[in-house]
Design an enzyme around this catalytic site. Structure first.
Site, PDB file in Angstrom:
ATOM      1  N   GLU A 191      25.589   3.221  24.830  1.00  0.00           N
ATOM      2  CA  GLU A 191      25.462   1.757  24.889  1.00  0.00           C
ATOM      3  C   GLU A 191      24.965   1.195  23.557  1.00  0.00           C
ATOM      4  OE1 GLU A 191      25.162   0.615  29.530  1.00  0.00           O
ATOM      5  OE2 GLU A 191      23.247   0.630  28.446  1.00  0.00           O
ATOM      6  N   GLU A 265      29.368   4.074  33.933  1.00  0.00           N
ATOM      7  CA  GLU A 265      28.165   4.050  34.774  1.00  0.00           C
ATOM      8  C   GLU A 265      28.364   2.984  35.845  1.00  0.00           C
ATOM      9  OE1 GLU A 265      24.993   5.028  31.154  1.00  0.00           O
ATOM     10  OE2 GLU A 265      24.628   3.350  32.514  1.00  0.00           O
TER      11      GLU A 265
HETATM   12  C1  GLA Z   1      22.014   2.036  31.076  1.00  0.00           C
HETATM   13  C2  GLA Z   1      21.935   3.393  30.396  1.00  0.00           C
HETATM   14  C3  GLA Z   1      21.580   4.498  31.342  1.00  0.00           C
HETATM   15  C4  GLA Z   1      20.482   4.067  32.282  1.00  0.00           C
HETATM   16  C5  GLA Z   1      20.964   2.858  33.053  1.00  0.00           C
HETATM   17  C6  GLA Z   1      19.916   2.345  33.993  1.00  0.00           C
HETATM   18  O1  GLA Z   1      23.197   1.622  31.372  1.00  0.00           O
HETATM   19  O2  GLA Z   1      23.099   3.763  29.711  1.00  0.00           O
HETATM   20  O3  GLA Z   1      21.140   5.574  30.577  1.00  0.00           O
HETATM   21  O4  GLA Z   1      19.373   3.720  31.559  1.00  0.00           O
HETATM   22  O5  GLA Z   1      21.224   1.820  32.174  1.00  0.00           O
HETATM   23  O6  GLA Z   1      19.511   3.310  34.844  1.00  0.00           O
END
Ligand code: GLA
Length: 777
Positions: A191, A265
């Site tokens: 990210e 995700e």
């Molecule tokens: C983000 C991150 C993950 C985690 C989620 C929340 O998207 O990429 O590693 O921290 O948020 O759980």
């Protein structure tokens, strides 16, 4: 009877048919066959055939290695064909140049077991991971450089990251599908678009991974609203979202018009932070969104399929500073202790409808035995002040990292003169400073409320001042990752700087624990307590720590994690594989002191039991009055409909310490307001760091029915949100949220991210106030 062999040609045809119909799982015996994986024009291609990735996230570090196979079998039985795993740089390279792949860090073995269980793997080595893990995986020792620029092309950072990635490739390159292993794809960073915009930085990491030996597809992930930033055509992009796949994939198509689509995700639940309600996902929405992706040939990864536990001192903290619980149950389909939940069976049922020809789902494996343990008296004590290591001297206190320590506690001691009650103040204390005068606790300096001062009582004679600082995880997200622990000096008493300090490292590691002198007299101060439990048949259990204050717990040398009696978690998961028949040692560090030195083993976890009354910060926020009547709004306007992030520029920059968003109405006409994220844009129109930010005032926040805490609006995560009360009471519009930026800032505008998941609260009409006098204390 002699079995006649058919002619060779028929034999070959049969073989090809056999290969094409066998479910596309990785061959248990890697060397036996050679699979291929590719990004096709529209689909992922496994051995040239269309392949929909049904993936779920499981972190090897968060599951006792003895249970890896069990959890992977559960993942397979739920209908996943792939697991996704982070590597945590700071766990692997705890000290610079020393790489340790043993025990819980042996993710290579985790991948091999995944392959044996018929699962492919997507690897996410970092160097930055996030994941509610300490520092997002970034090693503490990087913070020893005062001016290092983390997650950038700062040569010190890049060199350290490149060394680490080279070591990773040494271990994992042979496990790539291109070498007969289960790894399909490898992620670069994590990210990054939510942090920076330098695609050359991503390019440098990509090249380092190629040079190190990775030859499978390299990809990156971003939330839908940050997907453009740092984007590179030579990295396969995936998009992260918690709901509304149609909208999520629409933003992906803006940067990636053609090719297979994947959600990197997809959140079935969420993580917990101390002092806020336990998160429960919305299962019907989760199933509907999964079905949407299944029917539209989109691939996905459920984050988390199984959360597990953040053992040790590895739990991180959400921004600006919301320490994460050690339980990482995440309301995932597979619970913290590896139990298939109703959500597991609903997901399995759904996936069963979308299996490839010939693909079947195995039965879930048996659940590990669960036991109760009768109350154990913690009869021995080792007070911290009687178990101090040799001191270091320093003129003024410095950050923990400067004393070569990355985790745990650190004690700063000095002598203060006799004298009247005076204000003791530090610039900052990360994270909790327990203040003692001649061994008696007089208060706590608390980073949550950014209150770093307290009144030190009168002293009739010179006294020993101790500030015992507890670090509870480096912030793992956003610009606040520069989270140096300990005291930020100067420390002043009545305005005079205190100099001449003794510093004591208290890293809470095995070495320190092995040196503790336990005695059988109780104490009231910060101390380690020990008790022995005789167990006949070991099994999983949940240590009930609700009689204890705040600290860390170990069993047979395994650190189960942190506990805190304010909740929501009141138990610590104790895997049966860490117990043995016979005597078992339990050690509990309590910085506050127990109301009863006893611990019990329960058969069920307690994940949602808040006790704000036990919090040493008497109120979550100081009681203040909102004074909007004394100032004119900077802006009165209307937001656009929908879930997209919106940047709003003021007609002219303005200055102020307080920023107030007043919601006047919602698009759905209901009395509720919800905000996923608020950023304040500085003079350069870029978001200001949230370091030192607090919520100065909020008229209403739901904390019973769900975690609608106001801090959710400034934690950088768009999957959670501030929500006004909708349970017992439903106060009408207008609603106000006031941010305290900690100091007066030049403000040119702000960024509003509406609630992402479907539901109430998206603001229509609003007003903005900025100033130094919006709050009356
Ligand atoms: C983000 C991150 C993950 C985690 C989620 C929340 O998207 O990429 O590693 O921290 O948020 O759980």
């Amino acid at each position: 009877m002699q079995i006649p062999f058919p002619p060779l040609s028929r034999l070959i045809i049969a073989l090809i048919c056999f290969l094409s119909v066998v479910p596309d799982t990785p061959a248990a015996d890697a060397s036996a066959s050679h699979h291929t994986f590719a990004i096709g024009t529209n689909d992922f291609l496994l051995d040239g055939a269309k392949f929909q990735i049904r993936c779920g996230e499981v972190h090897a570090a968060r599951v006792p290695r003895e249970y890896w196979r069990n959890r992977l079998q559960l993942a397979k039985a739920m209908g996943l064909n792939t697991v996704c795993a982070y590597l945590f740089w700071n766990q692997i390279e705890f000290q610079p140049g020393q790489f340790d792949w043993s025990g819980q860090a042996d993710v290579m073995e985790f991948c091999r077991i995944a392959q044996q269980e018929g699962l492919w793997v997507i690897l996410r080595p970092g160097p930055y991971a996030c994941a509610e893990w300490d520092g997002g995986g970034l090693p503490w020792w990087l913070l020893k450089y005062d001016d290092i620029k983390l997650r950038t092309r700062d040569p010190r950072f890049l060199q350290a990251a490149t060394n680490y990635l080279a070591e990773v490739a040494k271990q994992f390159a042979p496990l790539q599908i291109t070498h007969g292993g289960p790894i399909l794809m490898v992620q670069v960073e994590n990210e990054y678009g939510s942090y920076g915009n330098d695609s050359e930085y991503m390019g440098a990491l990509r090249q380092a991974m190629l040079d190190a030996g990775f030859d499978v597809t390299l990809f990156d992930c971003n939330p839908s609203y940050d997907i453009k930033k740092g984007q590179r055509p030579d990295l396969f992009p995936v998009v992260n979202f918690g709901a509304d796949p149609a909208n999520g994939f629409k933003s992906l198509r803006e940067v990636y018009p053609q090719g297979p689509q994947m959600c990197g995700e997809f959140y079935p639940g969420w993580f917990d932070t101390w002092g806020s309600p336990h998160h429960l996902g919305k299962t019907p929405q989760y199933l509907a969104d999964l079905e949407y992706m299944l029917t539209n040939d989109e691939s996905f990864s459920i984050y988390m399929a199984h959360g597990g536990t953040t053992f040790g001192l590895w739990s991180g903290a959400d921004r600006p500073f919301k320490p994460d619980t050690s339980s990482y149950d995440y309301d995932a389909p597979i619970s913290e202790a590896g139990w298939p939940t109703p959500k597991f069976f609903l997901t399995r049922e759904l996936f069963a409808k979308y299996l490839l020809p010939g693909e079947t789902l195995p039965e879930p494996p048996a659940t590990n035995p669960v036991i109760a343990i009768a109350p154990i008296e913690m009869s021995q004590c080792a007070p911290i002040f009687d178990n101090l290591p040799p001191a270091m001297q320093d003129t003024t206190p410095r950050a923990m990292e400067k004393y070569d320590q990355g985790h745990g506690c650190i004690l700063y001691r000095t002598t203060v003169p006799a004298g009247p009650q005076r204000m003791l103040e530090a610039v900052a204390v990360h994270d909790f400073g327990f203040v003692f005068l001649d061994g008696v606790r007089v208060g706590v300096l608390d980073r949550r409320s950014v209150i770093y001062k307290l009144l030190l009582p009168e002293r009739k004679k010179p006294a020993t001042l101790d500030i015992l600082v507890e670090a509870v995880g480096h912030v793992n997200f956003g610009p606040e990752v520069y989270d140096r622990k300990g005291i930020q000096a100067p420390v002043k008493l009545g305005g005079t700087e205190l100099t001449g300090w003794d510093i004591f490292n208290l890293p809470l590691d095995d070495k320190m624990l092995s040196k503790l002198n336990f005695r059988s007299t109780a104490t009231t101060g910060p101390a380690f307590w020990r008790g022995m439990a005789t167990i006949e048949n070991p099994g999983d259990t949940f240590l009930d720590l609700s009689h204890w204050g705040k600290g860390v717990v170990w069993v047979n040398g395994h650190c189960l994690g942190r506990y805190w009696n304010i909740g929501p978690t009141e138990t610590a998961y104790l895997p049966g594989c860490w117990l043995h028949a016979g005597e078992n040692e339990i050690v509990i560090l309590d910085l506050l002191g127990p109301d009863k030195p006893e611990v019990t083993g329960l058969e069920q976890p307690i994940l949602n039991d808040l006790h704000p009354e036990k919090d040493f910060a008497k109120s979550r926020r100081p009681a203040v009055k909102l004074r909007l009547d004394s100032s004119l709004p900077v802006l009165t306007a209307q937001f656009a409909m929908g879930g997209n992030s919106q940047d709003v520029k003021f007609p002219a920059p303005t200055t102020g310490r307080y920023f107030c968003l007043e919601s006047l109405s919602a698009f759905d006409g209901q009395p509720f307001t919800a905000v996923a994220e608020l950023d304040v844009l500085g003079a350069d129109a870029k978001p200001l760091s949230h370091e030192g930010w607090t919520i100065a005032y909020v008229d209403s926040e739901e904390r019973e029915r769900e975690d609608g805490t106001a801090e959710n609006a400034i934690d950088g995560q768009t999957a959670n949100y501030w929500h006004t009360q909708w349970g017992a009471v439903q106060p009408p519009q207008p609603h106000q949220l006031v941010l305290d930026l900690g100091k007066s800032e030049i403000i040119s505008g702000f960024r509003y991210v509406p609630r992402q998941s479907a539901g109430a609260g998206r603001i229509k009409d609003y007003r903005i106030y900025v100033g130094d006098h919006l709050i009356e204390k």
